[in-house]
Scaffold this motif. Structure first.
Motif, mmCIF file in Angstrom:
data_model
loop_
_atom_site.group_PDB
_atom_site.id
_atom_site.type_symbol
_atom_site.label_atom_id
_atom_site.label_comp_id
_atom_site.label_asym_id
_atom_site.label_seq_id
_atom_site.Cartn_x
_atom_site.Cartn_y
_atom_site.Cartn_z
ATOM 1 N N ASN A 22 1.519 11.082 6.169
ATOM 2 C CA ASN A 22 0.959 10.930 7.510
ATOM 3 C C ASN A 22 0.409 9.516 7.678
ATOM 4 O O ASN A 22 -0.690 9.215 7.206
ATOM 5 C CB ASN A 22 -0.151 11.960 7.742
ATOM 6 N N PRO A 23 1.141 8.621 8.340
ATOM 7 C CA PRO A 23 0.646 7.253 8.515
ATOM 8 C C PRO A 23 -0.687 7.160 9.243
ATOM 9 O O PRO A 23 -1.414 6.169 9.075
ATOM 10 C CB PRO A 23 1.766 6.586 9.332
ATOM 11 N N SER A 54 0.817 -1.214 0.000
ATOM 12 C CA SER A 54 0.000 0.000 0.000
ATOM 13 C C SER A 54 0.847 1.259 0.000
ATOM 14 O O SER A 54 0.310 2.372 -0.031
ATOM 15 C CB SER A 54 -0.927 0.003 1.218
ATOM 16 N N GLY A 55 2.180 1.088 0.078
ATOM 17 C CA GLY A 55 3.072 2.246 0.104
ATOM 18 C C GLY A 55 3.394 2.748 1.491
ATOM 19 O O GLY A 55 3.999 3.818 1.640
ATOM 20 N N CYS A 56 3.029 1.988 2.520
ATOM 21 C CA CYS A 56 3.309 2.386 3.897
ATOM 22 C C CYS A 56 4.738 1.984 4.254
ATOM 23 O O CYS A 56 5.157 0.840 4.025
ATOM 24 C CB CYS A 56 2.329 1.725 4.854
ATOM 25 N N ASP A 79 -5.461 -0.056 3.691
ATOM 26 C CA ASP A 79 -4.214 0.706 3.616
ATOM 27 C C ASP A 79 -3.396 0.606 4.897
ATOM 28 O O ASP A 79 -2.307 1.162 4.972
ATOM 29 C CB ASP A 79 -4.497 2.180 3.312
ATOM 30 N N TRP A 80 -3.945 -0.068 5.917
ATOM 31 C CA TRP A 80 -3.244 -0.191 7.207
ATOM 32 C C TRP A 80 -3.118 -1.677 7.531
ATOM 33 O O TRP A 80 -4.098 -2.345 7.841
ATOM 34 C CB TRP A 80 -3.989 0.542 8.310
ATOM 35 N N ASN A 81 -1.905 -2.201 7.400
ATOM 36 C CA ASN A 81 -1.669 -3.632 7.540
ATOM 37 C C ASN A 81 -0.563 -3.919 8.553
ATOM 38 O O ASN A 81 0.551 -4.293 8.189
ATOM 39 C CB ASN A 81 -1.291 -4.241 6.186
#
Length: 356
Positions: A345-346, A311-313, A353-355
């Protein structure tokens, strides 16, 4: 999934494994006061939790410290009409009772953080006993280890976190082996006389490399430290405030830091380095030796990975060690998201998108 159960396990204990139990809802909505108690107990100045402007910019409003997740599992110790002490994690006590094990202690904790808890949220939870070991003998005594998972959802049924506890129920031997901590000398704490390090800009993901060592967190532990931490996390178990219970029943040297308070200190150690834009995704740790009043506690970490997910995190993996003097008390790992750039901004990541 098939769960294998030792044939020597009593039938009523075997029935507990893998079955959701004790669904419940917190006694009261989440409130900032409890979060501030935890921050005060760990001297955590993260502006995300104190400054309305920072909270509004990063998370869209106030949130509770991530390490307070287990607060919403813990009932009031007493309430009108209650006929006995109110207990959190009742399945832990059920296992002790059914296996005839008078004492119990937590050894491991893993927490996965999902959507943050906000003031006014009403948190529900349930417990699942995941596994039970055969008989084991440690310096505390002989008994069994077990793993209990707890899922937390808010009033909108949004997952806010999952905890996994490893507990050890035991019966003390007639002459238990001495804890390694009993012979350890007391550190002087002179490290705290040094001036504070110069403040540095909060790191972005591209500025972190494998092998980097964030600054240590050093703190002199007193009885007040232990009791404040237990009070802030609503943990009424007597080994965290009653010297005689801790020494005579648990067989330890003194009262000692509880599990949620260790998590809160770890959160502070990580976010002192990342700053408020750093968003913890996962923490797991194993408590090998208690942290007592008189100890100088040092939490050290080293970067072991800097992956970027699909997701690009941008993530940073950390190995953690908590020492009291020359004793290694706790080891663990943390996974924290850092901004990919100054504009990233995480905390804006949700759902797929948050894994963590």
């Amino acid at each position: 999934m098939t769960i294998e159960i030792d044939q020597t396990v009593p039938a009523d204990v075997a029935e507990m494994i893998g079955r959701p139990q004790y669904p419940d809802t917190a006694d009261f909505p989440a409130e900032l006061g409890y979060g501030w108690n935890t921050l005060a107990a760990t001297e955590n100045g993260n502006p995300l939790y104190w400054d309305d402007g920072v909270a509004g910019m990063l998370t869209g409003g106030k949130i509770l410290p991530l390490s307070t997740l287990s607060l919403w599992l813990r009932p009031h110790r007493w309430s009108p009409g209650a006929t006995s002490e109110q207990r959190p994690m009742q399945s832990h006590f059920d296992l002790k009772d059914r296996l005839g094990l008078p004492e119990g202690i937590m050894s491991d904790n893993t927490v996965v953080f999902h959507d943050p808890v906000r003031p006014g949220d009403v948190i529900s939870h349930r417990q699942v006993v995941k596994s039970l070991s055969g008989p084991k003998t440690t310096w505390l005594g002989t008994g069994h280890f077990w793993v209990i998972d707890i899922e937390y959802h808010n009033q909108d049924d949004i997952l806010v976190g999952v905890e996994s506890y490893t507990g050890f129920g035991y019966r003390r031997a007639d002459s238990p082996a001495a804890s390694p901590s009993k012979s350890a000398g007391e550190p002087s704490g002179s490290e705290l006389d040094a001036p504070p390090p110069e403040a540095k800009p909060d790191p972005t993901h591209d500025q972190v490399s494998v092998g980097d060592a964030p600054p240590d967190l050093v703190h002199d532990v007193t009885a007040t430290t232990v009791v404040l931490g237990a009070l802030a996390s609503r943990d009424w178990r007597p080994m965290h405030h009653d010297y005689h219970f801790a020494t005579e029943r648990n067989g330890t040297r003194d009262i000692f830091l509880n599990t949620p308070n260790q998590l809160a200190w770890i959160e502070r150690a990580v976010t002192d380095w990342t700053g408020p834009r750093g968003r913890l995704g996962r923490v797991s740790f194993r408590m090998q030796d208690p942290v007592f009043p008189g100890d100088t506690m040092t939490i050290s970490s080293v970067v072991t990975g800097v992956p970027v997910d699909d997701s690009g995190c941008g993530w940073v993996d950390l190995d953690l060690v908590l020492r009291a003097g020359d004793r290694v008390c706790t080891t663990g790992k943390a996974k924290v998201a850092l901004p990919m750039s100054a504009a990233d901004n995480p905390w804006q990541r949700h759902g797929e998108d948050w894994n963590p």
